[in-house]
Structure formats: structure tokens, C-alpha cells
Design an enzyme around this catalytic site. Sequence first.
Site, PDB file in Angstrom:
ATOM      1  N   LYS A 124     216.572  56.096  42.302  1.00 48.57           N
ATOM      2  CA  LYS A 124     215.661  57.180  42.691  1.00 48.57           C
ATOM      3  C   LYS A 124     215.848  58.326  41.711  1.00 48.57           C
ATOM      4  CE  LYS A 124     214.251  58.099  46.721  1.00 48.57           C
ATOM      5  NZ  LYS A 124     213.938  58.475  48.102  1.00 48.57           N
ATOM      6  N   GLY A 144     206.685  59.690  44.777  1.00 46.41           N
ATOM      7  CA  GLY A 144     206.373  60.705  45.772  1.00 46.41           C
ATOM      8  C   GLY A 144     206.419  62.090  45.179  1.00 46.41           C
ATOM      9  N   GLY A 145     206.360  63.093  46.067  1.00 48.31           N
ATOM     10  CA  GLY A 145     206.324  64.472  45.609  1.00 48.31           C
ATOM     11  C   GLY A 145     207.619  64.911  44.975  1.00 48.31           C
ATOM     12  N   MET A 146     208.780  64.346  45.444  1.00 50.65           N
ATOM     13  CA  MET A 146     210.070  64.783  44.933  1.00 50.65           C
ATOM     14  C   MET A 146     210.717  63.771  43.993  1.00 50.65           C
ATOM     15  SD  MET A 146     212.096  66.777  47.951  1.00 50.65           S
ATOM     16  CE  MET A 146     212.384  65.303  48.920  1.00 50.65           C
ATOM     17  N   ALA A 147     210.347  62.478  44.097  1.00 53.15           N
ATOM     18  CA  ALA A 147     211.108  61.489  43.354  1.00 53.15           C
ATOM     19  C   ALA A 147     210.256  60.251  43.089  1.00 53.15           C
ATOM     20  CB  ALA A 147     212.369  61.095  44.134  1.00 53.15           C
ATOM     21  N   THR A 148     210.725  59.442  42.141  1.00 53.86           N
ATOM     22  CA  THR A 148     210.147  58.141  41.852  1.00 53.86           C
ATOM     23  C   THR A 148     211.243  57.102  42.032  1.00 53.86           C
ATOM     24  OG1 THR A 148     208.579  59.077  40.266  1.00 53.86           O
ATOM     25  CG2 THR A 148     209.001  56.717  40.135  1.00 53.86           C
ATOM     26  N   ASP A 160     214.620  65.614  57.223  1.00 50.77           N
ATOM     27  CA  ASP A 160     213.283  65.128  56.867  1.00 50.77           C
ATOM     28  C   ASP A 160     213.076  63.717  57.406  1.00 50.77           C
ATOM     29  OD1 ASP A 160     210.753  65.336  55.779  1.00 50.77           O
ATOM     30  OD2 ASP A 160     211.365  64.716  53.773  1.00 50.77           O
TER      31      ASP A 160
END
Length: 662
Positions: free
Chosen positions: A47, A27-31, A146
Site C-alpha cells: 500500500k 483510493g483517495g489516500m493510497a494505491t 475509519d
Amino acid sequence: MDTQVADTLLGSLIDGRYRIRGRVARGGMATVYTATDERLERTVAVKLIHSTQSQPGRAGLAGFVDRFTDEAKTIARLTHPNVVAVYDQGTHAGMPYLVMEYVRGRTLREVLTERRRLNPDEALAITEQMLAALAAAHRAGLVHRDVKPENVLVAEAPSGGPANLVDSVVKVTDFGLARAVEASTDHDSGNQLMATVAYVAPELVSNGRADARTDVYSTGIVLFEMLTGRVPYDGDRPIDIAWQHVDRDVPAPSTLVPGLPKVLDDLVARATRRDPAGRPADAGTLLAEVQVAREGLGNPNTQTAMLSAVADGPALAQPTMVVATVRPAERPTWARLPEGGGATRGRRRAVPDGDESLGSRLAGLRTRLLGESSGRLAVAAVVVVLGLVAALGGWWFGVGRYTDAPQLVSMTKAQAEAQAAQGGFTLRYADPRHDEQIPRDGVLTQQPAATDRILKGGTITLTLSLGPAKFPMPDVVGKEFDLAEADLVSAQLEVVKGTARYDDGLPEGVVVATKPEAGKEVKPGDEITVILSKGRAPVTVPNLVGKNLNEARNQIAQLGLVLVEPTYKQSDKPRDEVIGQSPADGSGVEKGAQIRLEVSEGPPLVTVPRVIDLPCQQAKQVLESQGFPVAVQFNPEAVARFQNPNENAQVPPGTQVTIGCF
């Protein structure tokens, strides 16, 4: 499943413990990866937070790692069946990571992509479990910030069958992650909104503030999407969508899906009111309302009305909208309503017939006690005693067992321990942290604060100072100024330019030195002087070694350089011959630069031996054996009668000695 293409982490071992097996999503912040915990031999999810490298300089901010670590500790304390458990945290290759429970299932986003929208019983069952997780977080003082389908995991149903969402286990993930990333971006990106705009609460858009009611709003939007198959607002730009949450009320789900019962419209409306004060105070309050609504929907009459109303409406991916009957006794322990709640709330319980005889007996006892004077006195005495006991008990539990916490902040550790021991308190220590004002082992904070109420003999938690944060001065010699400045600024150091100087080895504009030097201890905010090279100096120093002093002096003057008073040293070279120079030959210097020479004062003097009265040939042999050339005058076969230089004279080696023989 995310396509795994050239991912260098696959197969690697993190922290000597977690073997990366596969990539789940990016994703935008993490894998997110699956991994094997080789110590405990279990499958976990790892993560890796890579958003810190998406903007220059953010990875170097110690504040982000500190905030992320604090959030990870808070999340790890959340123990709840609907919260994805956090097992461990750390950093790998400069990127923070979390080790979490591995949930076999799909995200709610994947479920909605496949099903488009859900039956009311499925939507409410998922919402209940989401709210149970959020309620646990809110009780711990943690706000998710979120909430969205991507952060809701739907595990495989215990009863089997992929479509049986009512029995599926729901787990909420990413608690506190948005808050940690947002805190690290405040300095760089102007309070950028770290929330998904389709689910963002109005107060986050308008003033950036969030509390438990922010999560309530986002949950209401997720419920709206599960019921209708879409989010309430769309637009060409994210900012346009975000401001619609501020300016417009969320429409009733039944306007998009005719036949949905009014209780669902009311739930969505309550949860998504634009004014936070109009929403349920936290997830626990909304959970109680959802449970009551769900039990009401389990009524067969309600089911019949719903089926009739949606007969002509849009078809669901699943063929039924029958709401499963949910009885309080069938709920898991974490989701049950209090006794007397739910459908029975507001109704008086009927008294069983068997209790009436007991009531008659109690009424008779009351008559006997109050009908006699002795009985009345006894009752009065009991009332007085009970009142005194209640008063004393109330004083003890409300005031008497408490005292004021002492002031320990700014004391040394030893002083704080002595003060606490004097008051009978126990001390605990939180993780220490650096501070520019409080010296090492000084008390930074205490909990509870000074003068706050605390149980006598209670525990006070102290945070000690590590002193100013010191670290070795980075080595930037040999780097161009822009790169050196970036390295120093990322280390939170102040950079000033010093006076540039010529350097034979480094081109113009490159750092030749720093003050303080590389490796010296510095702390954030220290001023670093950077000295740049002006390139090679315009005058080249000639080779003067081996030349006579006068010749070297003339050559130095012709180049516009200045000769410092020469230094004489013993040498086997002839007197006044140059035997050393500084700067070395070939060095670049400016006109007027000083040149220092080392000059030979000649070899050490030797003593002339006495040869007078020796036969001439013997005298010659003695002198020559000691390195003196010999000149013989008159009769070589006679006796030496004089010598020059005289005996015991100090002369340079190799000086000729003349002897006269007759």
C-alpha cells in the site's frame, strides 16, 4: 480490479525486495499493489500512501513520516486472525508504504454492491469477525477511526462457494492510517475530518475526538447497511451527511426491511447511540452482545417467525433468510463466549444426581468438626492461619513486590544506567528522536514514569535524545526568491532578506548568496539571510592593463570611479605600466566603486662589469655579452680608460654603457 494505465511502478523493485506485479485498487489516500517478496518468495500487498502529495508542502513535513512510522509499528504488533498483518514499512520516491498480508477475496463494499443486502446470519457472522479484530486493537490501545465496508476484506470461504458468507474469513485493514494522515494535516487544513461521512461517529464531527466507542458506532452503521442495503443518511454535501449523525438517531433496520427481529434493531440502536456513554465501552463488549444475539437467532422458533414475517417483504439477492444455528462449541477459539455465557447466561446449572451423596458426606464432616470443642479450635486455628496467609499474600501481590520508579528524565545515558543499576532495574531503549532542548544521549522520556509503581527489579524503557535535528543548508543560489523561500520554509527555516547587491551573472531578483552558505549545518528554526541580485551594475570597468599609470588614473576619474593607491610589483614591463586590475575589465560596478591596480616597478637592476684596462674591442664584447649596448669613443683600437656607468653600478637591463679608448 482497477484499470492499470501507464503506472510506472509496475515491474519496479521497492527497497531491493518487493517486485510490483499489479495494481489492485487506487483510493483517495493510497494505491494498493500486489507484489512478490523476492527474499521470502511470497505474494504480498503493498500500500503506497500518496495522499501526502495531494496538498502542497505536506510531503515535506517530517511529522507525517514520523507519525506514519509509529502507527505502522503499532499495527505490526496486532497479531489476530481477523486483522490484515503488516510485515514491513518504508518510503519509496518520498511516499510512505506498508507491506501487508495479501488477502484473496473481495471488500465488503464489493459484496454489498453485488448482493445489495445480506441475510441476518451473514451480517452477524461478518460483524462478529469485524468486532473481534477491533477488540484486539482496542486492547492494544489503538482506535481504527475509519471503519467502513471498504476496509473490511471478505476472504474466500474455507467450505467453498462464493455465496457462503457465514463461513468466510473476514479481515479488517488500515488500522491507524486515518489517524496518521489526520495528524499530518492538522497544521495545514484546519483539523480536516479524516473519516468517511456515511459512517462517522457524532463526536468526530462535533469535537474531533475518537476512542473505542467511535469504532463501535461505525460498526453499527456497517451492520445497518448489511441488513438494509443502504446507509442511514444521505445528502448533497458530505458536511450535511456528517451533521445528520450528530442531530438524528439511526432508524431501526426493521423500518426499512419489515420482518427483521427486534434483537437486530436493539443491536444497531445500542451501537449507534449519539451519546458515546450510551454505547458499549469497546468492540469486545459489543462482540459479546452480538454473539448472544446470533445464538438466539439460531433458535428454530425464531427462524420460523422470521420467515413468516418477511414472506411479503422485499426479496434478497439470496433466496433465504434462514439463520444458521451457531453453537458455542463450534466457534473459533478467538470468538467463543466465556463458560456460562451466551444462551446459558443467568440460568443456574442443575446439580447431577450423583453429586448428592458427596453433599451428604460433606454435611456429615461439618457436623463432626463443629460438634466437638477440639474440632472447633482446630477450625478456628485454620481460619486464623489462612487469614494471615491471605493478608500477607494480598500485601505482597498488591503492594510488597512493587516500588516507585526512579526519576531518570533529563539525565545522561550514563547517569540513568548508574541510577537504574543502583535500584536493581533493567533498562530498555526505544527508538531515539531529535529534541531541541535535551542534548544528545539525554533521557527524553521513561516508561513507567517517575514515582509510578513498578515491580522490584522490573524493566524501564527509555527514549534518548538525538539532540537538535541538524541538516545541510539547502543550495538556493540562482533561484528566484519565491522558489528559494518555499524550499527553505519547507525545511522549517526562517527566511529574511539581506541587502541586495549588483551581480554581473544573475538577473534582478535572483538569489546570489545566503548566510549561512549552502552545505553548512543548520537546524529547524534557524534564521537564513537571503541576498538578492540587483542585476548588472550601471558602470562598466574598462581594460587598463598595459596602460601607463597616469593614463589609467585619468580614465578611472572620468568614469566616476575611485583609484585605490596602486600596488607596485616587479615585472619585465616598463616602470609605471599597469599589469593587473580589480575588478576585471567588463565588470559592472556602481559610481564611486574602488578600482585597484597593480603597476610594474620595472625589470630587476643588473650590475655593470669592470672593463677598464681591457682592449677596447674586448671590453665591448664583455658588455654586449651581458646585454648592455656599447658606445665607443676615441680610438677603437686602443685600451679602455674609462666607462659610464661605472663598474658595479646597478642599472636597468639594456642600459647603454659608454667606454673611452685611447
